[in-house]
Design an enzyme around this catalytic site. Structure first.
Site, short mmCIF file in Angstrom:
data_model
loop_
_atom_site.label_atom_id
_atom_site.label_comp_id
_atom_site.label_asym_id
_atom_site.label_seq_id
_atom_site.Cartn_x
_atom_site.Cartn_y
_atom_site.Cartn_z
N GLU A 1 7.45 1.87 -6.30
CA GLU A 1 7.58 1.02 -4.99
C GLU A 1 7.98 2.18 -3.64
OE1 GLU A 1 6.66 -0.09 -2.97
OE2 GLU A 1 8.23 -1.85 -2.13
N ASP A 2 7.60 3.03 -2.70
CA ASP A 2 7.70 3.55 -2.17
C ASP A 2 8.92 3.68 -1.64
OD1 ASP A 2 7.54 0.78 -0.11
OD2 ASP A 2 6.40 2.07 0.87
N ARG B 1 0.51 6.53 7.74
CA ARG B 1 0.77 6.48 6.24
C ARG B 1 0.08 8.26 5.85
NH1 ARG B 1 1.42 1.36 4.49
NH2 ARG B 1 0.76 -0.70 4.71
N LYS C 1 1.28 -1.67 -0.03
CA LYS C 1 -0.07 -0.60 -0.13
C LYS C 1 1.18 0.64 -0.37
CE LYS C 1 -3.25 -2.89 2.76
NZ LYS C 1 -4.05 -3.03 4.10
N GLY C 2 1.76 0.62 0.27
CA GLY C 2 2.94 2.12 0.94
C GLY C 2 3.18 3.29 -0.44
N ASP D 1 15.20 -1.22 0.68
CA ASP D 1 15.90 -1.12 1.50
C ASP D 1 16.68 -2.42 1.59
OD1 ASP D 1 15.95 -0.92 4.23
OD2 ASP D 1 15.04 -2.33 5.17
N ASP E 1 4.54 3.18 6.70
CA ASP E 1 4.05 3.25 8.15
C ASP E 1 4.95 2.30 8.84
OD1 ASP E 1 3.77 0.30 6.61
OD2 ASP E 1 2.52 -0.41 8.14
N LYS F 1 17.96 3.12 0.84
CA LYS F 1 18.20 2.79 2.11
C LYS F 1 19.52 1.98 1.79
CE LYS F 1 14.94 2.66 6.09
NZ LYS F 1 14.35 1.78 7.10
N PHE G 1 13.92 4.04 10.67
CA PHE G 1 12.32 3.71 10.56
C PHE G 1 11.74 4.98 10.33
CE2 PHE G 1 8.44 1.52 9.71
CZ PHE G 1 9.27 0.65 9.87
P1 IMP Z 1 13.24 -4.91 1.04
O1 IMP Z 1 12.61 -5.70 0.37
O2 IMP Z 1 14.33 -4.93 1.80
O3 IMP Z 1 14.11 -3.34 0.21
O4 IMP Z 1 12.46 -3.68 1.80
C1 IMP Z 1 10.88 -2.98 0.79
C2 IMP Z 1 9.98 -3.25 2.16
O5 IMP Z 1 9.75 -2.74 2.98
C3 IMP Z 1 9.75 -1.69 1.58
O6 IMP Z 1 8.29 -2.17 0.48
C4 IMP Z 1 8.52 -1.34 2.63
O7 IMP Z 1 7.34 -1.57 2.76
C5 IMP Z 1 9.35 -1.16 3.55
N1 IMP Z 1 10.16 -0.79 4.63
C6 IMP Z 1 11.67 -1.05 4.42
N2 IMP Z 1 11.79 0.07 5.48
C7 IMP Z 1 10.86 0.28 5.53
C8 IMP Z 1 10.63 2.16 6.97
O8 IMP Z 1 11.79 2.67 7.36
N3 IMP Z 1 9.33 2.21 6.93
C9 IMP Z 1 8.83 1.56 6.39
N4 IMP Z 1 8.74 0.70 5.71
C10 IMP Z 1 9.78 0.09 5.33
MG MG Z 2 6.34 -2.02 0.55
#
Ligand code: IMP
Ligand code: MG
Length: 181
Positions: free
Chosen positions: A97-98, A163, A41-42, A101, A157, A129, A150
């Site tokens: 995508e939001d 959000r 949803k982000g 990470d 969220d 990140k 975070f």
């Molecule tokens: P990844 O698979 O580790 O790259 O994670 C990506 C997903 O983790 C994003 O789509 C977010 O939903 C969530 N995420 C990562 N960091 C944050 C944060 O700082 N705040 C909120 N959601 C996060």
């Molecule tokens: Mg996400």
């Protein structure tokens, strides 16, 4: 855990200006229609602003993913919980995508989308990140590089909260104390 906003990292105005720039860049980079795929949803606020910053024709579709487990750490195992409504075969596809990470979510999504034979596939993220990356994923458009904290707001969220904040902020997490002092 009790979450409180500790610091605003990106103001509403900074986000607006950057998203407008990304829109102009997309206009330059694409000839035909762009199929934007919003990761629920982000990415909803980012999609809504980005699509309106582009003057070329834009089509949209949505998918949702979850990584197994409830922690705020990505578990690395990703699955689709909602699929696209339409085929993307032969289309110029942009995943919206939001935040990236570890990169595991986008790595999975890229592979999943590529198997559907789009004409092209690119990725746009509002936030990167970068320090936390565990897998190398090509990201074509990045709004902002952010520190390893975070973050909430503008779609992001913490347990469903925050959000709707128009800015991006870092939160502090504190154990809740019950009764005794
Ligand atoms: P990844 O698979 O580790 O790259 O994670 C990506 C997903 O983790 C994003 O789509 C977010 O939903 C969530 N995420 C990562 N960091 C944050 C944060 O700082 N705040 C909120 N959601 C996060
Ligand atoms: Mg996400």
């Amino acid at each position: 855990m009790k979450a409180t906003i500790s610091e605003i990292l990106l103001t509403e105005e900074a986000i607006r200006n950057r998203v407008l720039e990304l829109g102009r860049q997309l206009d330059r980079d694409y000839d035909g229609p762009i199929k934007m795929i919003c990761v629920l949803k982000g990415a909803v606020p980012f999609l809504a602003d980005l699509m309106r910053a582009v003057t070329k024709p834009v089509f949209i579709d949505f998918l949702a993913v979850s990584s197994y487990g409830q922690s705020s750490e990505s578990s690395g195992v990703v699955r689709l919980t909602k699929d696209l409504d339409e085929s993307i075969e032969g289309e110029d596809v942009l995943i919206v995508e939001d935040i990236i990470d570890t990169g595991l979510t986008l790595q999975y999504l890229r592979q999943n989308m590529l198997a559907r034979k789009p004409k092209s596939l690119k990725v746009a993220v509002l936030l990167d990140k970068v320090e936390r990356r565990r897998v190398d994923v090509p990201v074509d458009y990045v709004g902002f590089t952010v520190p390893d904290r975070f973050l909430v707001g503008y779609g992001l969220d913490y347990a469903g909260h925050f959000r709707n904040l128009p800015y991006v902020a870092a939160i502090d997490l504190e154990e809740e104390t019950h009764g005794e002092s």
